[in-house]
Design a protein around this motif. Structure first.
Motif, PDB file in Angstrom:
ATOM      1  N   ILE A   1      52.947  43.036  23.530  1.00 17.55           N
ATOM      2  CA  ILE A   1      51.956  42.687  22.503  1.00 17.55           C
ATOM      3  C   ILE A   1      51.904  41.182  22.237  1.00 17.55           C
ATOM      4  O   ILE A   1      50.899  40.678  21.760  1.00 17.55           O
ATOM      5  N   THR A   2      52.988  40.471  22.558  1.00 18.87           N
ATOM      6  CA  THR A   2      52.944  39.022  22.349  1.00 18.87           C
ATOM      7  C   THR A   2      52.488  38.278  23.606  1.00 18.87           C
ATOM      8  O   THR A   2      52.413  37.052  23.602  1.00 18.87           O
ATOM      9  N   GLY A   3      52.225  39.013  24.685  1.00 19.20           N
ATOM     10  CA  GLY A   3      51.715  38.358  25.894  1.00 19.20           C
ATOM     11  C   GLY A   3      52.796  37.722  26.739  1.00 19.20           C
ATOM     12  O   GLY A   3      52.589  36.673  27.344  1.00 19.20           O
TER      13      GLY A   3
ATOM     14  N   GLU B   1      57.488  44.379  22.329  1.00 21.91           N
ATOM     15  CA  GLU B   1      57.362  43.007  21.813  1.00 21.91           C
ATOM     16  C   GLU B   1      56.785  42.089  22.890  1.00 21.91           C
ATOM     17  O   GLU B   1      55.854  41.315  22.642  1.00 21.91           O
ATOM     18  N   GLU B   2      57.319  42.212  24.104  1.00 13.63           N
ATOM     19  CA  GLU B   2      56.859  41.324  25.167  1.00 13.63           C
ATOM     20  C   GLU B   2      55.408  41.609  25.545  1.00 13.63           C
ATOM     21  O   GLU B   2      54.650  40.703  25.847  1.00 13.63           O
TER      22      GLU B   2
ATOM     23  N   GLN C   1      66.709  46.376  13.463  1.00  6.02           N
ATOM     24  CA  GLN C   1      67.173  45.335  14.367  1.00  6.02           C
ATOM     25  C   GLN C   1      66.455  45.485  15.709  1.00  6.02           C
ATOM     26  O   GLN C   1      66.103  46.583  16.106  1.00  6.02           O
ATOM     27  N   LEU C   2      66.273  44.358  16.386  1.00  8.06           N
ATOM     28  CA  LEU C   2      65.686  44.443  17.724  1.00  8.06           C
ATOM     29  C   LEU C   2      66.690  45.108  18.651  1.00  8.06           C
ATOM     30  O   LEU C   2      67.867  44.798  18.641  1.00  8.06           O
TER      31      LEU C   2
ATOM     32  N   PRO D   1      63.255  47.797   7.658  1.00  9.51           N
ATOM     33  CA  PRO D   1      63.445  46.814   8.710  1.00  9.51           C
ATOM     34  C   PRO D   1      64.446  47.330   9.737  1.00  9.51           C
ATOM     35  O   PRO D   1      65.353  48.079   9.398  1.00  9.51           O
TER      36      PRO D   1
ATOM     37  N   ILE E   1      54.650  48.291  14.631  1.00 11.07           N
ATOM     38  CA  ILE E   1      54.561  47.898  16.047  1.00 11.07           C
ATOM     39  C   ILE E   1      54.117  46.434  16.156  1.00 11.07           C
ATOM     40  O   ILE E   1      54.641  45.681  16.975  1.00 11.07           O
ATOM     41  N   PHE E   2      53.145  46.046  15.329  1.00  9.48           N
ATOM     42  CA  PHE E   2      52.596  44.699  15.481  1.00  9.48           C
ATOM     43  C   PHE E   2      53.321  43.634  14.652  1.00  9.48           C
ATOM     44  O   PHE E   2      53.001  42.454  14.754  1.00  9.48           O
ATOM     45  N   SER E   3      54.258  44.058  13.797  1.00 17.75           N
ATOM     46  CA  SER E   3      55.008  43.040  13.055  1.00 17.75           C
ATOM     47  C   SER E   3      56.441  42.955  13.554  1.00 17.75           C
ATOM     48  O   SER E   3      56.994  41.872  13.676  1.00 17.75           O
ATOM     49  N   ASN E   4      57.023  44.097  13.845  1.00 18.30           N
ATOM     50  CA  ASN E   4      58.425  44.070  14.247  1.00 18.30           C
ATOM     51  C   ASN E   4      58.751  45.269  15.132  1.00 18.30           C
ATOM     52  O   ASN E   4      59.441  46.192  14.721  1.00 18.30           O
ATOM     53  N   PRO E   5      58.245  45.273  16.363  1.00 17.03           N
ATOM     54  CA  PRO E   5      58.503  46.425  17.228  1.00 17.03           C
ATOM     55  C   PRO E   5      59.994  46.573  17.509  1.00 17.03           C
ATOM     56  O   PRO E   5      60.722  45.582  17.561  1.00 17.03           O
TER      57      PRO E   5
ATOM     58  N   ARG F   1      62.096  45.903  23.037  1.00 17.29           N
ATOM     59  CA  ARG F   1      61.809  44.589  23.605  1.00 17.29           C
ATOM     60  C   ARG F   1      60.549  44.605  24.492  1.00 17.29           C
ATOM     61  O   ARG F   1      59.759  43.658  24.487  1.00 17.29           O
TER      62      ARG F   1
END
Lengths: 279, 228
Positions: free
Chosen positions: A274-276, A271-272, A13-14, A11, A261-265, A268
């Motif tokens: 792939i989450t739209g 993340e922005e 951190q962002l 895991p 990438i798709f669970s916890n990129p 930022r």
């Protein structure tokens, strides 16, 4: 170099807007090593300092918004950009199995045999199904009928198309459905036994069933081939690929295992995107 | 971290509805537990009956959260933090429903206790309730505010509640031996103590889900992982 597939799934951190975490290296080389590549169309620089190692016998997805440079980079891998005046790599190198593909005396035809390509829109030749697949072999100088027969059947089987076309090999490739035509193009690419297959949005013109067939084919092909796929379909990248590279404005933002990438990129921007929540 | 707006406004609306329903469940669960315990401590059968009746609404909300969550997954196929938020909300709702069931169990036992003379040992329950509710509220706060530190702080506190439960049970078993005429009453108090211990377990689960939602880290069952 440690390829990304060997990276531990820990895991993280962002973090915000840090340079792309190019996977750290040294145990096994990527089959494709892209090192500090800049690319420009004339004076318009569209790729900036791209470095990544593509692991062998796996599926690597390039994702990112339109104009981010993912297709340009894909086309660099078999020098398809040579056909565009004034376009080229201005810095850095791309090596395939240690060989610099931009070396002055490199045989580009041989490179393209080793690095096949499938395009967004299926583009069979105006020939029979058989001749479409046999084309690459014939221009490579193979003329023995039995060798070509064997290779055509093998390629069509590999492209999961054999059962659908074995009784009409000599009818025009244009008579196939869109999904079948795309698989015919994949068979044509496989016939010359490449090591790497590049796919530029191979399913964007296909319905969900044809898409699923091509995706299943990709899964089977990675046992033998290294596949690099450009896709705008995020779910497709998630389903098909082992590793994913996210590009934005000509830069590699993040390159990691697809599940990560798709669970916890880590980035930022990834993340922005792939989450739209982008733009 | 507060996420920027989604390009699809309908996604943000759907996620907000999901989270609001979880929040509503949490408020109702808190109220139900409060009524059950007050019904016990103040020997108020009416409050106990209301606490038992509250459960129906919480059950319906649990179904609603599951339905909304499935719809959201189906329609938007969220990924990364969005996916974690949806999955965690659904898991939270399941824990809240079970927590509310403990409230109902407490209320039922309290009504039985209220039929007999008051037992001074009932006071053993009060500190346990306060401890469990602090864990509960902090885990919900941590989920809503995506506060990983607060969520992590909830987990070790469960041991304190377990210890209080063990100690209360020991004391109540002793009293059963000393005064067998009140055996049923002490037994009911042991059950209530165990219910509160379970509330703490659910709060711990919710705190773990809050950590997953905010930091993508699975901290469940870490005590089971053998040290390397």
């Amino acid at each position: 170099m440690v390829t990304v597939l060997e990276m531990p799934e820990t895991p993280s951190q962002l973090t915000v807007n840090q340079p792309a975490p190019t996977p750290n290296l040294e145990v096994e080389r990527g089959i494709i090593e892209i090192d500090s590549v800049d690319f420009a169309y004339g004076t318009n620089k569209v790729l900036h300092d791209i470095s990544l190692n593509i692991p062998p016998r796996s599926v690597t997805a390039f994702i990112g918004p339109s104009g981010c440079g993912k297709t340009t980079l894909l086309r660099c891998l078999n020098r398809m950009n040579d056909h565009i005046d004034g376009a080229g790599i201005t810095r850095g190198s791309i090596k395939i199995e240690g060989l610099d593909i931009n070396a002055p005396h490199l045989d580009v035809v041989d490179l393209r045999r080793r690095v096949g390509m499938v395009f967004q829109k299926s583009n069979p030749f105006p020939k029979s199904i058989y001749d479409n697949v046999a084309y690459g072999l014939r221009i490579a100088g193979i003329s023995k009928r039995n060798l070509i027969d064997e290779a055509v059947e093998k390629s069509l089987r590999s492209a999961a198309l054999w059962d659908e076309v074995k009784d009409r090999l000599h009818v025009s490739g244009y008579g196939l459905s869109g999904g079948q035509q795309q698989r015919l193009c994949i068979a044509r690419a496989l016939a010359v036994e490449p090591e790497i297959v590049l796919m530029d949005e191979p399913c964007s013109a296909l319905d969900p069933i044809a898409t699923a067939k091509v995706e299943e084919l990709i899964r089977q092909l990675k046992e033998q081939y290294t596949i690099v796929i450009v896709t705008h379909n995020m779910q497709q990248a998630g389903r098909c690929s082992d590793v994913t590279a996210f590009f934005y404005l000509g830069r590699l933002i993040e390159f990691d295992r697809t599940t990560k990438i798709f669970s916890n990129p880590a980035q930022r921007q990834t993340e922005e995107y792939i989450t739209g929540r982008f733009g | 971290m507060i996420a920027p707006k989604h390009i699809l406004g309908t996604f943000d609306e759907a996620l907000a509805t999901l989270r609001n329903n979880v929040l509503m469940m949490s408020s109702l669960t808190e109220r139900s537990l409060e009524r059950a315990i007050t019904g016990l401590l103040q020997r108020d059968d009416e409050l106990c009956a209301i606490a038992i009746a509250d459960d129906e609404e919480i059950d319906q909300l649990e179904k609603q959260v599951d339905k909304d969550g499935i719809d959201l997954l189906l329609r938007f196929q969220p990924v990364a933090s969005d996916l974690r938020r949806v999955v965690s909300a659904m898991k939270l709702s399941s824990n809240l429903e079970r927590m509310a069931d403990q409230g109902t169990n407490i209320a039922r036992r309290a009504r039985k206790l209220n039929q007999h003379p008051a037992l001074p040992e009932t006071e053993l329950i009060r500190p346990m309730y306060l401890h469990a509710m602090t864990m509960f509220k902090d885990s919900i706060d941590a989920f809503i505010r995506e506060d990983v530190q607060l969520a992590r702080s909830v987990i070790p506190r469960d041991q304190g509640l377990d210890d209080m439960n063990s100690s209360a049970s020991r004391r109540l078993i002793e009293r059963m031996a000393e005064d067998p005429t009140q055996l049923r009453g002490y037994l009911n108090l042991i059950f209530i103590s165990r219910c509160l211990e379970r509330v703490g377990d659910h709060a711990t689960n919710m705190a773990e889900d809050a950590v997953y939602a905010a930091a993508a880290e699975d901290i469940r069952h870490q005590h089971l992982v053998p040290a390397e």
